[in-house]
Write a protein that holds these residues in place. Structure first.
Motif, PDB file in Angstrom:
ATOM      1  N   PRO A 217       0.821  -1.217   0.000  1.00 25.89           N
ATOM      2  CA  PRO A 217       0.000   0.000   0.000  1.00 25.89           C
ATOM      3  C   PRO A 217       0.853   1.263   0.000  1.00 25.89           C
ATOM      4  O   PRO A 217       1.903   1.319   0.644  1.00 25.89           O
ATOM      5  N   THR A 218       0.374   2.258  -0.717  1.00 24.91           N
ATOM      6  CA  THR A 218       1.040   3.558  -0.755  1.00 24.91           C
ATOM      7  C   THR A 218       0.682   4.337   0.518  1.00 24.91           C
ATOM      8  O   THR A 218      -0.262   3.980   1.238  1.00 24.91           O
ATOM      9  N   ASP A 219       1.393   5.418   0.753  1.00 25.01           N
ATOM     10  CA  ASP A 219       1.069   6.287   1.894  1.00 25.01           C
ATOM     11  C   ASP A 219      -0.356   6.819   1.764  1.00 25.01           C
ATOM     12  O   ASP A 219      -1.072   6.941   2.754  1.00 25.01           O
ATOM     13  N   GLU A 220      -0.764   7.132   0.531  1.00 24.23           N
ATOM     14  CA  GLU A 220      -2.121   7.644   0.298  1.00 24.23           C
ATOM     15  C   GLU A 220      -3.169   6.598   0.682  1.00 24.23           C
ATOM     16  O   GLU A 220      -4.158   6.915   1.333  1.00 24.23           O
ATOM     17  N   GLU A 221      -2.939   5.333   0.311  1.00 29.70           N
ATOM     18  CA  GLU A 221      -3.861   4.263   0.704  1.00 29.70           C
ATOM     19  C   GLU A 221      -3.899   4.108   2.218  1.00 29.70           C
ATOM     20  O   GLU A 221      -4.963   3.914   2.802  1.00 29.70           O
ATOM     21  N   MET A 222      -2.724   4.156   2.827  1.00 24.96           N
ATOM     22  CA  MET A 222      -2.641   3.986   4.280  1.00 24.96           C
ATOM     23  C   MET A 222      -3.503   5.033   4.981  1.00 24.96           C
ATOM     24  O   MET A 222      -4.204   4.721   5.941  1.00 24.96           O
ATOM     25  N   ALA A 223      -3.470   6.264   4.499  1.00 21.03           N
ATOM     26  CA  ALA A 223      -4.264   7.332   5.104  1.00 21.03           C
ATOM     27  C   ALA A 223      -5.747   7.198   4.762  1.00 21.03           C
ATOM     28  O   ALA A 223      -6.609   7.343   5.636  1.00 21.03           O
ATOM     29  N   ARG A 224      -6.063   6.907   3.520  1.00 27.24           N
ATOM     30  CA  ARG A 224      -7.459   6.851   3.068  1.00 27.24           C
ATOM     31  C   ARG A 224      -8.262   5.768   3.777  1.00 27.24           C
ATOM     32  O   ARG A 224      -9.426   5.971   4.108  1.00 27.24           O
ATOM     33  N   TYR A 225      -7.653   4.619   4.008  1.00 31.82           N
ATOM     34  CA  TYR A 225      -8.392   3.484   4.551  1.00 31.82           C
ATOM     35  C   TYR A 225      -8.073   3.195   6.017  1.00 31.82           C
ATOM     36  O   TYR A 225      -8.291   2.097   6.484  1.00 31.82           O
ATOM     37  N   ALA A 226      -7.612   4.196   6.730  1.00 33.12           N
ATOM     38  CA  ALA A 226      -7.323   4.034   8.163  1.00 33.12           C
ATOM     39  C   ALA A 226      -6.572   2.724   8.411  1.00 33.12           C
ATOM     40  O   ALA A 226      -6.963   1.907   9.234  1.00 33.12           O
ATOM     41  N   CYS A 227      -5.505   2.559   7.664  1.00 33.25           N
ATOM     42  CA  CYS A 227      -4.757   1.298   7.711  1.00 33.25           C
ATOM     43  C   CYS A 227      -4.050   1.089   9.044  1.00 33.25           C
ATOM     44  O   CYS A 227      -3.568   2.042   9.656  1.00 33.25           O
ATOM     45  N   ILE A 228      -4.028  -0.155   9.437  1.00 30.31           N
ATOM     46  CA  ILE A 228      -3.253  -0.580  10.596  1.00 30.31           C
ATOM     47  C   ILE A 228      -2.085  -1.371  10.033  1.00 30.31           C
ATOM     48  O   ILE A 228      -2.288  -2.325   9.284  1.00 30.31           O
ATOM     49  N   ARG A 229      -0.875  -0.964  10.356  1.00 35.40           N
ATOM     50  CA  ARG A 229       0.298  -1.734   9.932  1.00 35.40           C
ATOM     51  C   ARG A 229       0.616  -2.700  11.055  1.00 35.40           C
ATOM     52  O   ARG A 229       0.836  -2.287  12.194  1.00 35.40           O
ATOM     53  N   VAL A 230       0.596  -3.969  10.740  1.00 39.70           N
ATOM     54  CA  VAL A 230       0.781  -5.025  11.728  1.00 39.70           C
ATOM     55  C   VAL A 230       2.182  -5.603  11.605  1.00 39.70           C
ATOM     56  O   VAL A 230       2.609  -5.960  10.507  1.00 39.70           O
ATOM     57  N   ASN A 231       2.871  -5.695  12.708  1.00 40.56           N
ATOM     58  CA  ASN A 231       4.160  -6.368  12.717  1.00 40.56           C
ATOM     59  C   ASN A 231       3.916  -7.855  12.872  1.00 40.56           C
ATOM     60  O   ASN A 231       3.424  -8.305  13.898  1.00 40.56           O
ATOM     61  N   ALA A 232       4.206  -8.580  11.832  1.00 44.18           N
ATOM     62  CA  ALA A 232       3.925 -10.015  11.845  1.00 44.18           C
ATOM     63  C   ALA A 232       5.200 -10.828  11.937  1.00 44.18           C
ATOM     64  O   ALA A 232       6.191 -10.538  11.411  1.00 44.18           O
TER      65      ALA A 232
END
Length: 170
Positions: A155-170
């Motif tokens: 995901p791009t930074d724009e996607e991360m912001a638009r969809y309230a993304c949660i980045r998960v450390n897996a």
């Protein structure tokens, strides 16, 4: 009642999606829709050997459509749902997120990623376990892994912001 919601699990092969999805759904009371489980139950036993990408992708498309239709019904009843189908490409993520918003649902992406060498190591480890919960019912070859890598677009930074993304450390 909380707003209906759809959670999209975003990540490439071996990123830890299933492990995360099982835990997340248990913790929040969401229903999980896993492309690997649906494909294993409906199609893999009939697949040509060796597995042909075109044959597989048509069936993945069918499963994805049915999972979407079912998840949409469940989410509209107020139960959160997690779609675990990789959502590897930006266009696929955008398409599904747009449909969810048009249906009046909230959208959240959960993004899992890890270096390709680590993901391949995990796949090899999983291949050696006969009880790989919620995973494919057959070993994933390096050729298959490399094929799925061609679809992965983080995901791009724009996607991360638009969809309230949660980045998960897996």
């Amino acid at each position: 009642m909380a707003p209906a919601s759809l959670h999209f699990l975003v990540g490439s092969t071996g990123a830890g999606k299933t492990t995360y999805a099982i835990r997340f759904c248990r913790d929040v009371g969401a229903v999980r829709f896993s492309i690997d489980e649906w494909m294993s139950a409906l199609f893999w036993m009939d697949s040509p050997q060796p597995i042909e990408p075109a044959w597989s992708m048509e069936r993945v498309r069918r499963c994805s459509n049915q999972m979407w239709d079912t998840a949409l019904q469940v989410a509209k009843l107020g139960t959160p749902c997690m779609l675990e189908a990789g959502f590897a490409s930006r266009s696929n993520r955008s398409r599904y997120a747009t449909m969810a918003v048009k249906a009046g649902l909230t959208v959240q992406f959960h993004v899992l990623d890890a270096p390709v060498d680590e993901r391949w190591r995990r796949v090899q480890e999983r291949n050696g376990r006969p009880d790989s919960q919620g995973q494919l019912s057959f070993p994933l070859t390096r050729e298959m892994f490399d094929f799925t890598e061609t679809f992965w677009e983080p995901p791009t930074d724009e996607e991360m912001a638009r969809y309230a993304c949660i980045r998960v450390n897996a």
